[in-house]
Design a protein around this motif. Structure first.
Motif, short mmCIF file in Angstrom:
data_model
loop_
_atom_site.label_atom_id
_atom_site.label_comp_id
_atom_site.label_asym_id
_atom_site.label_seq_id
_atom_site.Cartn_x
_atom_site.Cartn_y
_atom_site.Cartn_z
N GLN A 175 0.83 -1.21 0.00
CA GLN A 175 0.00 0.00 0.00
C GLN A 175 0.86 1.26 0.00
OE1 GLN A 175 -3.04 0.01 3.05
NE2 GLN A 175 -3.62 -2.11 2.62
N GLN A 176 1.91 1.24 0.81
CA GLN A 176 2.79 2.40 0.87
C GLN A 176 3.52 2.61 -0.45
OE1 GLN A 176 2.95 4.68 3.47
NE2 GLN A 176 3.95 5.83 1.83
N GLN A 177 3.96 1.51 -1.06
CA GLN A 177 4.64 1.62 -2.35
C GLN A 177 3.70 2.18 -3.42
OE1 GLN A 177 6.22 -2.04 -4.01
NE2 GLN A 177 7.50 -0.94 -5.49
N THR A 178 2.44 1.72 -3.40
CA THR A 178 1.45 2.24 -4.34
C THR A 178 1.24 3.74 -4.12
OG1 THR A 178 0.33 0.08 -4.31
CG2 THR A 178 -0.89 1.94 -5.23
N ALA A 179 1.11 4.13 -2.87
CA ALA A 179 0.94 5.56 -2.55
C ALA A 179 2.16 6.37 -2.99
CB ALA A 179 0.69 5.73 -1.06
N ASP A 180 3.34 5.82 -2.76
CA ASP A 180 4.57 6.54 -3.13
C ASP A 180 4.68 6.71 -4.64
OD1 ASP A 180 5.26 6.72 -0.47
OD2 ASP A 180 6.69 5.05 -0.53
N ILE A 181 4.30 5.68 -5.39
CA ILE A 181 4.38 5.78 -6.85
C ILE A 181 3.36 6.79 -7.37
CG2 ILE A 181 3.98 4.51 -9.01
CD1 ILE A 181 5.32 2.10 -7.64
N TRP A 182 2.15 6.77 -6.79
CA TRP A 182 1.17 7.77 -7.22
C TRP A 182 1.64 9.19 -6.86
CZ3 TRP A 182 -1.72 8.00 -11.01
CH2 TRP A 182 -2.49 6.93 -11.44
N LYS A 183 2.28 9.34 -5.73
CA LYS A 183 2.83 10.64 -5.36
C LYS A 183 3.90 11.07 -6.36
CE LYS A 183 5.02 13.17 -1.56
NZ LYS A 183 5.48 13.09 -0.15
N ARG A 184 4.72 10.12 -6.77
CA ARG A 184 5.77 10.40 -7.75
C ARG A 184 5.17 10.83 -9.09
NH1 ARG A 184 9.84 7.20 -10.91
NH2 ARG A 184 11.77 8.36 -10.66
N ILE A 185 4.14 10.12 -9.52
CA ILE A 185 3.48 10.43 -10.79
C ILE A 185 2.79 11.79 -10.69
CG2 ILE A 185 1.58 9.76 -12.30
CD1 ILE A 185 2.35 6.82 -11.64
N ALA A 186 2.06 12.01 -9.59
CA ALA A 186 1.33 13.27 -9.42
C ALA A 186 2.28 14.45 -9.35
CB ALA A 186 0.47 13.20 -8.16
N SER A 187 3.41 14.28 -8.72
CA SER A 187 4.40 15.36 -8.64
C SER A 187 4.92 15.70 -10.03
CB SER A 187 5.55 14.94 -7.73
OG SER A 187 6.51 15.97 -7.62
N HIS A 188 5.09 14.68 -10.86
CA HIS A 188 5.61 14.88 -12.21
C HIS A 188 4.60 15.61 -13.11
CE1 HIS A 188 8.34 13.79 -15.55
NE2 HIS A 188 7.24 13.58 -16.26
N TYR A 189 3.30 15.30 -12.94
CA TYR A 189 2.28 15.82 -13.86
C TYR A 189 1.38 16.90 -13.25
CZ TYR A 189 3.61 11.93 -16.86
OH TYR A 189 4.32 11.06 -17.66
N ARG A 190 1.67 17.34 -12.06
CA ARG A 190 0.74 18.22 -11.35
C ARG A 190 0.44 19.52 -12.10
NH1 ARG A 190 4.75 19.21 -6.25
NH2 ARG A 190 6.52 20.12 -7.39
N ASP A 191 1.36 19.99 -12.93
CA ASP A 191 1.15 21.25 -13.65
C ASP A 191 0.78 21.03 -15.11
OD1 ASP A 191 1.78 22.82 -11.40
OD2 ASP A 191 3.92 22.54 -11.78
N ASN A 192 0.43 19.78 -15.47
CA ASN A 192 0.14 19.46 -16.87
C ASN A 192 -1.36 19.32 -17.09
OD1 ASN A 192 -0.11 18.20 -19.44
ND2 ASN A 192 1.98 17.44 -19.27
N PRO A 193 -2.01 20.27 -17.76
CA PRO A 193 -3.47 20.20 -17.93
C PRO A 193 -3.93 19.20 -18.97
CG PRO A 193 -2.60 22.17 -19.00
CD PRO A 193 -1.45 21.53 -18.27
N THR A 194 -3.02 18.65 -19.79
CA THR A 194 -3.41 17.59 -20.74
C THR A 194 -3.79 16.33 -19.98
OG1 THR A 194 -1.97 18.51 -22.44
CG2 THR A 194 -2.63 16.21 -22.70
N VAL A 195 -3.13 16.10 -18.85
CA VAL A 195 -3.50 14.97 -17.99
C VAL A 195 -4.79 15.34 -17.28
CG1 VAL A 195 -2.82 13.54 -16.04
CG2 VAL A 195 -1.10 14.28 -17.70
N LEU A 196 -5.84 14.56 -17.54
CA LEU A 196 -7.14 14.85 -16.94
C LEU A 196 -7.21 14.37 -15.50
CD1 LEU A 196 -10.58 14.43 -18.62
CD2 LEU A 196 -10.21 13.57 -16.31
N GLY A 197 -6.69 13.17 -15.26
CA GLY A 197 -6.78 12.63 -13.91
C GLY A 197 -6.10 11.30 -13.74
N TYR A 198 -6.23 10.77 -12.54
CA TYR A 198 -5.53 9.55 -12.12
C TYR A 198 -6.53 8.47 -11.74
CZ TYR A 198 -2.01 13.25 -11.44
OH TYR A 198 -1.17 14.33 -11.59
N ASP A 199 -6.58 7.41 -12.53
CA ASP A 199 -7.41 6.23 -12.26
C ASP A 199 -6.59 5.33 -11.33
OD1 ASP A 199 -9.18 4.13 -12.35
OD2 ASP A 199 -9.26 4.00 -14.53
#
Length: 398
Positions: A175-199
């Motif tokens: 669970q922690q690894q999943t959360a960490d990877i999503w945090k990593r992805i979100a940090s990378h794309y947080r300012d990108n409006p082409t990305v609509l969201g995270y499933d």
């Protein structure tokens, strides 16, 4: 006064999303950066970052990514296999594919991915997805990122590349690894409006009776993942899928995030209102957007009827998949490589390492295996594939 203040805060949040250029939840629907209602019409880039056996016509052989990778290692050796997979991921989705999706009238692509491509020691996932997002931006497409394979496994079946059990709900480390990877992805794309969201988790918890005990654990896991995303990114929509392959919304309580959407998947059922009624009712009850993230693998007639039903109910959709081998139920199909029947036959009868002597006796020749996988790299390219015009019409493409 408190109620008025809350309303003003919600209006301010919506305005901020619009001003910063991000798609956001706005009552029962998504809204684009200008605040206009947005209905998604798109496809899934399946079999690209998460290979599946049936899409290679290996129905009686390996199904999960690691099983397929093991077979390729066995047939052409680990060095050539590693080179093959890098080239495969490079060729399977190209600029021509994204241009075709746009020209067909779609506005969204969902990208299923394997978590291992986004670990701190692996940048390949960002390299590949960044490229597609750039093409999508230029073509005015939205991108949804879908964790198809989570650490530990959210299904325990072949589709999440797990070890035959949904360990995610038992294992705090996963669970922690999943959360960490999503945090990593979100940090990378947080300012990108082409990305609509995270499933956040594809099709969590199968319909198997023995695994229903994990239903109460699903929303708490989602809350951990959302908290991890929100620690770095307040711009993007977070997307939650129901239990039992994204069909069961009874596991959810009231929405716990202001920028949230719920997704359901529906296959092989009568395309009638009763099939989607639970999700429409959920939308109405909680005033939140819903999205049909996957359906398909059916006749053109069925696709036409279900797509029309979704449109009548103003439900966003992305049908599955975009491309696969010898397929009628996909926008694009590619032919079998030479010697592929030999690969399929071998894959269907191959046992474990205890059967090595018999396996060696019946395996395709090394030359034939190499030619098969080299030809596969050629066949999957868009310029060598073919559109399924009748299927595209079923999806309302032009």
């Amino acid at each position: 006064m408190r109620k008025l203040a809350l309303v003003l805060l919600l209006l301010l949040a919506t305005r901020l999303h619009a001003e910063t250029g991000f798609v956001h939840a706005d009552g029962k629907f998504l809204a684009d950066a200008s605040g206009h209602k947005l209905i998604l019409r798109g496809t899934n880039l399946g079999n690209w970052l998460v290979p599946e056996g049936y899409m290679f016509r290996l129905e009686k052989g390996p199904q999960s990514p690691r099983e397929i990778e093991a077979m390729v290692n066995e047939l052409i050796g680990p060095t050539d296999a590693a080179k093959f997979w890098h080239e495969y991921r490079d060729h399977y989705v190209t600029r021509k594919d994204i241009d075709f999706i746009t020209k067909s009238g779609f506005n969204t692509v969902r990208i299923p991915f394997h978590y291992k491509l986004f670990t701190p020691d692996n940048e390949e996932g960002f390299t590949l997805v960044d490229r597609v997002i750039q093409w999508a931006r230029e073509d005015h497409l939205y991108v949804i990122l879908d964790m198809h394979c989570a650490p530990g496994g959210q299904t325990g079946a072949n589709i999440d590349d797990s070890w035959g059990y949904p360990w995610l709900y038992e294992d705090e480390v996963s669970q922690q690894q999943t959360a960490d990877i999503w945090k990593r992805i979100a940090s990378h794309y947080r300012d990108n409006p082409t990305v609509l969201g995270y499933d956040l988790l594809n099709e969590p918890i199968p319909h198997y009776p023995a695994l229903a005990k994990y239903n109460p654990k699903l929303e708490p896991v989602f809350k951990k993942l959302v908290a991890s995303v929100r620690s770095v990114d307040h711009n993007h929509v977070v997307i939650l899928g129901g239990a039992q392959w994204d069909t069961n919304f009874t596991v959810f309580g009231p929405p716990f995030d202001k920028n949230i959407m719920y997704t359901f998947h529906k296959y092989w059922m009568p395309p009638v209102q009763d099939a989607i009624k639970p999700y429409v009712d959920f939308r109405d009850k909680y005033n939140v957007p819903i999205w049909m993230g996957e359906s398909g693998e059916n006749t053109d007639e069925w696709i036409t009827q279900f797509r029309a039903l979704l449109d009548e109910n103003q439900i966003s959709w992305t049908f599955w998949p975009y491309k696969k081998m010898e397929a009628k139920s996909a926008p694009v199909t590619f032919a079998k490589p030479e010697h592929w029947d030999e690969i399929v036959a071998y894959a269907a009868r191959h046992a474990g390492m205890g059967d090595t002597e018999k396996s060696v006796a019946v395996r395709p020749s090394l030359d034939d295996s190499r030619r098969a996988f080299e030809d596969l790299l050629t066949k999957i390219r868009f310029e060598n594939a073919a559109p399924n015009e009748s299927y595209l019409r079923a999806l309302g493409a032009h």
